[in-house]
Design an enzyme around this catalytic site. Sequence first.
Site, PDB file in Angstrom:
ATOM      1  N   ASP A 104       0.825  -1.205   0.000  1.00 33.77           N
ATOM      2  CA  ASP A 104       0.000   0.000   0.000  1.00 33.77           C
ATOM      3  C   ASP A 104       0.862   1.259   0.000  1.00 33.77           C
ATOM      4  O   ASP A 104       0.583   2.208  -0.733  1.00 33.77           O
ATOM      5  CB  ASP A 104      -0.921  -0.020   1.224  1.00 33.77           C
ATOM      6  CG  ASP A 104      -2.157   0.827   1.036  1.00 33.77           C
ATOM      7  OD1 ASP A 104      -2.668   0.882  -0.100  1.00 33.77           O
ATOM      8  OD2 ASP A 104      -2.608   1.433   2.013  1.00 33.77           O
ATOM      9  N   ASP A 153      -9.467  -0.264   3.434  1.00 37.11           N
ATOM     10  CA  ASP A 153      -9.684   0.644   4.561  1.00 37.11           C
ATOM     11  C   ASP A 153     -11.001   0.318   5.262  1.00 37.11           C
ATOM     12  O   ASP A 153     -11.080   0.337   6.487  1.00 37.11           O
ATOM     13  CB  ASP A 153      -9.692   2.092   4.088  1.00 37.11           C
ATOM     14  CG  ASP A 153      -8.395   2.482   3.406  1.00 37.11           C
ATOM     15  OD1 ASP A 153      -7.349   1.989   3.841  1.00 37.11           O
ATOM     16  OD2 ASP A 153      -8.442   3.260   2.438  1.00 37.11           O
TER      17      ASP A 153
END
Length: 145
Positions: free
Chosen positions: A82, A127
């Site tokens: 990420d 998320d």
Amino acid sequence: RWVGMELEQNEKGEKVLPLDGVLTLGMGVLCTLAYWAPVAMENKFLVSNVIAWALAMVSLGAISLGSFQTGAILLAGLFCYDIFWVFGSDVMMTVATKVEAPVKFIYPAPPSDTPRAYPFSVLGLGDGECFRVRYHHHSLLHVTQ
């Protein structure tokens, strides 16, 4: 035989689809038709979010981690992945703003005086899944106490 679904037998011995499988299939077809309807994307962000949530839940259900160590290694790898793709390149922003597919949660942006290039606020599926994992962990703690 349907993949991942056992067929039930009725009183005559014939194999039939279970009712919950048929209802789920119908809901999936309705969501897909609503998503692909020729309407502007601003009007169907809720359908996109439902499909994205369903994809995330199925993906998490398919993953089985054998140990805490495996999960920690997986999370560390995803964290590095990420960081690289978010801060090292513009790939994430390009996908988030140019790809109109149920791979993210999107919400209408709040009204503003300055025009925006993309009319939505975006939250990645990963998320959103952090909250689900946290809730699952919290519920397990209450069951074991």
